[in-house]
Motif scaffolding. Structure first.
Motif, PDB file in Angstrom:
ATOM      1  N   LEU A  36       0.827  -1.142  -0.009  1.00 17.01           N
ATOM      2  CA  LEU A  36       0.100   0.148  -0.037  1.00 17.01           C
ATOM      3  C   LEU A  36       0.848   1.273  -0.006  1.00 17.01           C
ATOM      4  CD1 LEU A  36      -3.040  -0.865   2.493  1.00 17.01           C
ATOM      5  CD2 LEU A  36      -3.131  -0.746   0.362  1.00 17.01           C
ATOM      6  N   SER A  37       1.876   1.040   0.600  1.00 22.12           N
ATOM      7  CA  SER A  37       2.889   2.303   0.612  1.00 22.12           C
ATOM      8  C   SER A  37       3.215   2.844  -0.889  1.00 22.12           C
ATOM      9  CB  SER A  37       4.282   2.097   1.510  1.00 22.12           C
ATOM     10  OG  SER A  37       3.787   1.731   2.739  1.00 22.12           O
ATOM     11  N   TYR A  38       3.392   1.795  -1.600  1.00 26.89           N
ATOM     12  CA  TYR A  38       3.475   2.053  -2.964  1.00 26.89           C
ATOM     13  C   TYR A  38       2.597   3.241  -3.515  1.00 26.89           C
ATOM     14  CZ  TYR A  38       4.392   1.805  -7.996  1.00 26.89           C
ATOM     15  OH  TYR A  38       4.718   1.840  -9.401  1.00 26.89           O
ATOM     16  N   ALA A  39       1.288   3.016  -3.135  1.00 37.42           N
ATOM     17  CA  ALA A  39       0.353   4.028  -3.747  1.00 37.42           C
ATOM     18  C   ALA A  39       0.221   5.454  -2.950  1.00 37.42           C
ATOM     19  CB  ALA A  39      -1.200   3.306  -3.598  1.00 37.42           C
ATOM     20  N   HIS A  40       0.961   5.509  -1.674  1.00 37.46           N
ATOM     21  CA  HIS A  40       1.072   6.415  -0.980  1.00 37.46           C
ATOM     22  C   HIS A  40       2.608   7.198  -0.878  1.00 37.46           C
ATOM     23  CE1 HIS A  40      -3.070   5.867  -0.169  1.00 37.46           C
ATOM     24  NE2 HIS A  40      -2.725   4.644   0.368  1.00 37.46           N
ATOM     25  N   THR A  41       2.693   8.011  -1.808  1.00 40.44           N
ATOM     26  CA  THR A  41       3.983   8.517  -2.140  1.00 40.44           C
ATOM     27  C   THR A  41       4.785   9.053  -0.715  1.00 40.44           C
ATOM     28  OG1 THR A  41       3.526  10.715  -2.587  1.00 40.44           O
ATOM     29  CG2 THR A  41       3.690   9.149  -4.388  1.00 40.44           C
ATOM     30  N   GLN A  71      13.405  11.963  -5.057  1.00 42.21           N
ATOM     31  CA  GLN A  71      12.377  12.244  -6.355  1.00 42.21           C
ATOM     32  C   GLN A  71      11.062  12.277  -5.831  1.00 42.21           C
ATOM     33  OE1 GLN A  71      13.328   9.324  -9.136  1.00 42.21           O
ATOM     34  NE2 GLN A  71      15.298   9.892  -9.716  1.00 42.21           N
ATOM     35  N   ILE A  72      10.799  11.583  -5.045  1.00 39.53           N
ATOM     36  CA  ILE A  72       9.201  11.743  -4.279  1.00 39.53           C
ATOM     37  C   ILE A  72       9.005  12.715  -3.712  1.00 39.53           C
ATOM     38  CG2 ILE A  72       7.551  10.465  -2.954  1.00 39.53           C
ATOM     39  CD1 ILE A  72       8.659   7.941  -4.057  1.00 39.53           C
ATOM     40  N   VAL A  73       9.963  13.295  -2.785  1.00 33.84           N
ATOM     41  CA  VAL A  73       9.697  14.397  -2.005  1.00 33.84           C
ATOM     42  C   VAL A  73       9.692  15.493  -2.913  1.00 33.84           C
ATOM     43  CG1 VAL A  73      10.477  15.693  -0.187  1.00 33.84           C
ATOM     44  CG2 VAL A  73      10.214  13.203   0.019  1.00 33.84           C
ATOM     45  N   LYS A  74      10.769  15.472  -3.883  1.00 33.69           N
ATOM     46  CA  LYS A  74      10.988  16.661  -4.989  1.00 33.69           C
ATOM     47  C   LYS A  74       9.252  17.145  -5.540  1.00 33.69           C
ATOM     48  CE  LYS A  74      13.439  18.574  -8.351  1.00 33.69           C
ATOM     49  NZ  LYS A  74      14.623  18.358  -9.530  1.00 33.69           N
ATOM     50  N   SER A  75       9.012  15.904  -6.128  1.00 32.24           N
ATOM     51  CA  SER A  75       7.657  15.754  -6.852  1.00 32.24           C
ATOM     52  C   SER A  75       6.633  16.324  -5.771  1.00 32.24           C
ATOM     53  CB  SER A  75       7.378  14.400  -7.277  1.00 32.24           C
ATOM     54  OG  SER A  75       6.190  14.393  -8.167  1.00 32.24           O
ATOM     55  N   LEU A  76       6.471  15.792  -4.749  1.00 28.48           N
ATOM     56  CA  LEU A  76       5.557  16.400  -3.853  1.00 28.48           C
ATOM     57  C   LEU A  76       5.797  17.777  -3.793  1.00 28.48           C
ATOM     58  CD1 LEU A  76       5.424  13.529  -1.156  1.00 28.48           C
ATOM     59  CD2 LEU A  76       3.748  14.301  -2.724  1.00 28.48           C
ATOM     60  N   LYS A  92      -1.616  18.811  -0.990  1.00 22.10           N
ATOM     61  CA  LYS A  92      -2.957  18.773  -1.914  1.00 22.10           C
ATOM     62  C   LYS A  92      -3.311  17.501  -2.347  1.00 22.10           C
ATOM     63  CE  LYS A  92      -1.785  22.251  -4.562  1.00 22.10           C
ATOM     64  NZ  LYS A  92      -1.861  23.343  -5.397  1.00 22.10           N
ATOM     65  N   HIS A  93      -4.643  17.261  -2.665  1.00 22.96           N
ATOM     66  CA  HIS A  93      -5.073  16.055  -3.400  1.00 22.96           C
ATOM     67  C   HIS A  93      -5.234  14.822  -2.762  1.00 22.96           C
ATOM     68  CE1 HIS A  93      -5.003  18.814  -6.533  1.00 22.96           C
ATOM     69  NE2 HIS A  93      -3.572  18.903  -6.837  1.00 22.96           N
ATOM     70  N   GLY A  94      -5.198  14.863  -1.444  1.00 23.69           N
ATOM     71  CA  GLY A  94      -5.163  13.666  -0.501  1.00 23.69           C
ATOM     72  C   GLY A  94      -6.721  13.064  -0.559  1.00 23.69           C
ATOM     73  N   VAL A  95      -6.673  11.823  -0.304  1.00 22.12           N
ATOM     74  CA  VAL A  95      -8.108  11.229  -0.413  1.00 22.12           C
ATOM     75  C   VAL A  95      -8.136  10.256   1.052  1.00 22.12           C
ATOM     76  CG1 VAL A  95      -9.580   9.408  -1.361  1.00 22.12           C
ATOM     77  CG2 VAL A  95      -8.089  11.223  -2.770  1.00 22.12           C
ATOM     78  N   TYR A  96      -9.105  10.208   1.540  1.00 23.34           N
ATOM     79  CA  TYR A  96      -9.120   9.302   2.781  1.00 23.34           C
ATOM     80  C   TYR A  96     -10.408   8.436   2.819  1.00 23.34           C
ATOM     81  CZ  TYR A  96     -11.394  13.303   5.238  1.00 23.34           C
ATOM     82  OH  TYR A  96     -12.281  14.483   5.698  1.00 23.34           O
ATOM     83  N   ILE A 109      -4.131  14.835   7.257  1.00 27.94           N
ATOM     84  CA  ILE A 109      -3.173  15.036   8.177  1.00 27.94           C
ATOM     85  C   ILE A 109      -2.014  14.017   8.004  1.00 27.94           C
ATOM     86  CG2 ILE A 109      -4.123  13.531   9.897  1.00 27.94           C
ATOM     87  CD1 ILE A 109      -3.213  15.885  12.006  1.00 27.94           C
ATOM     88  N   TRP A 110      -2.244  12.683   7.835  1.00 28.83           N
ATOM     89  CA  TRP A 110      -1.405  11.623   7.692  1.00 28.83           C
ATOM     90  C   TRP A 110      -0.481  12.051   6.172  1.00 28.83           C
ATOM     91  CZ3 TRP A 110      -6.503  10.469   7.972  1.00 28.83           C
ATOM     92  CH2 TRP A 110      -7.137  10.259   6.726  1.00 28.83           C
ATOM     93  N   GLY A 111      -1.179  12.452   5.245  1.00 25.74           N
ATOM     94  CA  GLY A 111      -0.163  13.149   4.255  1.00 25.74           C
ATOM     95  C   GLY A 111       0.813  13.919   4.370  1.00 25.74           C
ATOM     96  N   ASP A 112       0.355  15.058   5.242  1.00 22.20           N
ATOM     97  CA  ASP A 112       1.179  16.133   5.704  1.00 22.20           C
ATOM     98  C   ASP A 112       2.293  15.596   6.457  1.00 22.20           C
ATOM     99  OD1 ASP A 112      -0.547  17.877   4.356  1.00 22.20           O
ATOM    100  OD2 ASP A 112      -1.290  18.884   6.010  1.00 22.20           O
ATOM    101  N   TYR A 113       1.645  14.661   7.674  1.00 19.68           N
ATOM    102  CA  TYR A 113       2.859  14.033   8.579  1.00 19.68           C
ATOM    103  C   TYR A 113       4.067  13.347   7.819  1.00 19.68           C
ATOM    104  CZ  TYR A 113       5.034  10.763  11.725  1.00 19.68           C
ATOM    105  OH  TYR A 113       5.926   9.896  12.330  1.00 19.68           O
ATOM    106  N   PHE A 114       3.812  12.425   6.781  1.00 16.74           N
ATOM    107  CA  PHE A 114       4.739  11.622   6.061  1.00 16.74           C
ATOM    108  C   PHE A 114       5.454  12.613   5.307  1.00 16.74           C
ATOM    109  CE2 PHE A 114       2.069   8.323   7.424  1.00 16.74           C
ATOM    110  CZ  PHE A 114       2.949   7.285   7.909  1.00 16.74           C
TER     111      PHE A 114
END
Length: 130
Positions: A36-41, A71-76, A92-96, A109-114
């Motif tokens: 699942l982590s693969y889908a959540h950058t 690369q992932i963090v730069k893209s984010l 932006k563009h999170g989904v829960y 919040i978890w997107g911001d956290y990670f």
């Protein structure tokens, strides 16, 4: 956990055969969570950075994991931060809850956290607390 050092004191299970045994379902959840982590950058970037810490210096995967995380963090940062927007979050563009149409295309919040955790890891100032 030792409250002074943060080190584990002992393991206790209510699910496995014994405190020293492996719980098959728990391991399956671990594999599932990794996938699942693969889908959540943001989570993936943190996971790759954590994995790279445990690899020998000369292991080619170490550099590959670290470069992929960068690369992932730069893209984010370049494509998903709210830097120029009025927002209550960072990414932006999170989904829960797609099935319930709740929290679709919002900050989570978890997107911001990670995202912040990945930034801290890249600056080598991250300390695991578990």
């Amino acid at each position: 956990m030792n409250v002074d050092t943060g080190e584990p004191i002992k393991g206790v299970t209510a699910q496995g055969y014994s405190d020293n045994s492996a719980w098959a379902r728990e391991q399956a959840w671990g594999v599932y969570g990794f996938a699942l982590s693969y889908a959540h950058t943001g989570i993936l970037a943190c996971g790759l950075l954590e994995l790279s810490k445990h690899l020998p210096v000369l292991d080619p995967r170490k550099k590959e994991y670290e470069e992929t995380a960068v690369q992932i963090v730069k893209s984010l940062f370049e494509n998903y931060t709210t830097e120029k927007d009025l927002s209550n979050g960072i990414i932006k563009h999170g989904v829960y809850a797609i099935p319930f149409h709740v929290g679709v295309d919002e900050c989570c919040i978890w997107g911001d956290y990670f995202y912040v955790e990945a930034l801290m890891r890249l600056r080598n100032v991250w300390n695991m607390y578990w």
